[in-house]
Design a protein around this motif. Structure first.
Motif, mmCIF file in Angstrom:
data_model
loop_
_atom_site.group_PDB
_atom_site.id
_atom_site.type_symbol
_atom_site.label_atom_id
_atom_site.label_comp_id
_atom_site.label_asym_id
_atom_site.label_seq_id
_atom_site.Cartn_x
_atom_site.Cartn_y
_atom_site.Cartn_z
ATOM 1 N N ILE A 221 -2.265 6.749 2.772
ATOM 2 C CA ILE A 221 -1.392 5.990 3.672
ATOM 3 C C ILE A 221 -0.474 6.938 4.435
ATOM 4 O O ILE A 221 -0.261 6.769 5.635
ATOM 5 C CB ILE A 221 -0.590 4.938 2.884
ATOM 6 C CG1 ILE A 221 -1.542 3.867 2.342
ATOM 7 C CG2 ILE A 221 0.509 4.327 3.737
ATOM 8 C CD1 ILE A 221 -0.925 2.951 1.292
ATOM 9 N N GLN A 222 0.045 7.945 3.763
ATOM 10 C CA GLN A 222 0.911 8.925 4.427
ATOM 11 C C GLN A 222 0.146 9.647 5.534
ATOM 12 O O GLN A 222 0.668 9.834 6.644
ATOM 13 C CB GLN A 222 1.455 9.935 3.423
ATOM 14 C CG GLN A 222 2.347 10.979 4.054
ATOM 15 C CD GLN A 222 2.864 11.993 3.033
ATOM 16 O OE1 GLN A 222 2.665 11.845 1.838
ATOM 17 N NE2 GLN A 222 3.529 13.020 3.539
ATOM 18 N N LEU B 140 -4.841 -0.789 3.049
ATOM 19 C CA LEU B 140 -4.629 0.084 1.888
ATOM 20 C C LEU B 140 -3.365 -0.296 1.118
ATOM 21 O O LEU B 140 -3.344 -0.225 -0.117
ATOM 22 C CB LEU B 140 -4.568 1.548 2.320
ATOM 23 C CG LEU B 140 -5.895 2.168 2.731
ATOM 24 C CD1 LEU B 140 -5.665 3.563 3.313
ATOM 25 C CD2 LEU B 140 -6.869 2.222 1.571
ATOM 26 N N LYS B 141 -2.326 -0.692 1.842
ATOM 27 C CA LYS B 141 -1.086 -1.101 1.168
ATOM 28 C C LYS B 141 -1.288 -2.372 0.351
ATOM 29 O O LYS B 141 -0.579 -2.605 -0.621
ATOM 30 C CB LYS B 141 0.028 -1.301 2.198
ATOM 31 C CG LYS B 141 0.529 0.009 2.787
ATOM 32 C CD LYS B 141 1.547 -0.212 3.888
ATOM 33 C CE LYS B 141 1.945 1.100 4.528
ATOM 34 N NZ LYS B 141 2.865 0.915 5.668
ATOM 35 N N ALA B 142 -2.270 -3.185 0.734
ATOM 36 C CA ALA B 142 -2.533 -4.440 0.032
ATOM 37 C C ALA B 142 -3.383 -4.231 -1.225
ATOM 38 O O ALA B 142 -3.477 -5.135 -2.046
ATOM 39 C CB ALA B 142 -3.227 -5.423 0.974
ATOM 40 N N ASP C 93 -3.969 4.186 -6.312
ATOM 41 C CA ASP C 93 -2.842 4.902 -5.724
ATOM 42 C C ASP C 93 -3.288 5.471 -4.385
ATOM 43 O O ASP C 93 -3.999 6.485 -4.339
ATOM 44 C CB ASP C 93 -2.365 6.013 -6.650
ATOM 45 C CG ASP C 93 -1.156 6.743 -6.111
ATOM 46 O OD1 ASP C 93 -0.596 6.319 -5.080
ATOM 47 O OD2 ASP C 93 -0.763 7.753 -6.733
ATOM 48 N N CYS C 94 -2.909 4.814 -3.321
ATOM 49 C CA CYS C 94 -3.332 5.209 -1.971
ATOM 50 C C CYS C 94 -2.196 5.854 -1.182
ATOM 51 O O CYS C 94 -2.294 5.986 0.043
ATOM 52 C CB CYS C 94 -3.869 3.989 -1.220
ATOM 53 S SG CYS C 94 -5.307 3.240 -1.979
ATOM 54 N N ARG C 95 -1.129 6.246 -1.844
ATOM 55 C CA ARG C 95 0.044 6.767 -1.135
ATOM 56 C C ARG C 95 -0.276 7.970 -0.253
ATOM 57 O O ARG C 95 0.201 8.042 0.880
ATOM 58 C CB ARG C 95 1.150 7.139 -2.124
ATOM 59 C CG ARG C 95 1.823 5.918 -2.733
ATOM 60 C CD ARG C 95 2.877 6.319 -3.710
ATOM 61 N NE ARG C 95 2.191 6.919 -4.879
ATOM 62 C CZ ARG C 95 2.793 7.255 -5.998
ATOM 63 N NH1 ARG C 95 4.075 7.085 -6.139
ATOM 64 N NH2 ARG C 95 2.099 7.783 -6.997
ATOM 65 N N ALA D 46 -3.964 1.074 7.358
ATOM 66 C CA ALA D 46 -2.767 1.254 6.534
ATOM 67 C C ALA D 46 -2.369 -0.058 5.864
ATOM 68 O O ALA D 46 -2.044 -0.074 4.666
ATOM 69 C CB ALA D 46 -1.614 1.792 7.381
ATOM 70 N N VAL D 47 -2.419 -1.149 6.607
ATOM 71 C CA VAL D 47 -2.084 -2.456 6.029
ATOM 72 C C VAL D 47 -3.060 -2.810 4.910
ATOM 73 O O VAL D 47 -2.650 -3.272 3.837
ATOM 74 C CB VAL D 47 -2.081 -3.548 7.135
ATOM 75 C CG1 VAL D 47 -2.040 -4.945 6.534
ATOM 76 C CG2 VAL D 47 -0.910 -3.339 8.080
ATOM 77 N N GLU E 14 -0.284 7.320 8.464
ATOM 78 C CA GLU E 14 0.972 7.184 9.208
ATOM 79 C C GLU E 14 1.241 8.428 10.059
ATOM 80 O O GLU E 14 1.760 8.323 11.180
ATOM 81 C CB GLU E 14 2.113 6.877 8.249
ATOM 82 C CG GLU E 14 2.002 5.470 7.675
ATOM 83 C CD GLU E 14 2.995 5.151 6.577
ATOM 84 O OE1 GLU E 14 3.671 6.084 6.062
ATOM 85 O OE2 GLU E 14 3.083 3.959 6.211
ATOM 86 N N THR F 14 -4.525 -3.231 -4.875
ATOM 87 C CA THR F 14 -3.865 -3.080 -6.166
ATOM 88 C C THR F 14 -4.806 -2.316 -7.090
ATOM 89 O O THR F 14 -6.025 -2.401 -6.959
ATOM 90 C CB THR F 14 -3.527 -4.451 -6.781
ATOM 91 O OG1 THR F 14 -4.726 -5.209 -6.913
ATOM 92 C CG2 THR F 14 -2.528 -5.212 -5.923
#
Length: 70
Positions: free
Chosen positions: A47-48, A35-37, A42-44, A32-33, A51, A39
């Motif tokens: 990531i969801q 993927l959030k990094a 769109d990995c939302r 998750a970390v 989580e 750029t």
């Protein structure tokens, strides 16, 4: 019908394998970390899902903790 992570967590809980659950949770958190990094992507949704996996894993760990204290 349970999803894959629920079946995996249920298996680890039935084996009383807290270490495997901890490792799985850490792997998901790192993913998750990472993927959030990223750029430019769109990995939302991914990531969801990760989580949600972590929530299932933590519920499995809580079941193990409950079995130990009972």
């Amino acid at each position: 019908m349970p999803n894959a992570i629920e079946l995996i967590v249920d298996g680890y809980v039935s084996l009383n394998d807290q270490r495997a659950l901890d490792d799985l949770r850490m792997q998901r958190r790192k993913l998750a970390v990472d993927l959030k990094a990223l750029t430019g992507f769109d990995c939302r949704t991914t990531i969801q899902q990760i989580e949600e996996d972590i929530i299932v894993i933590e519920a499995g760990l809580a079941r193990l903790d409950g079995a130990v204290t009972s």
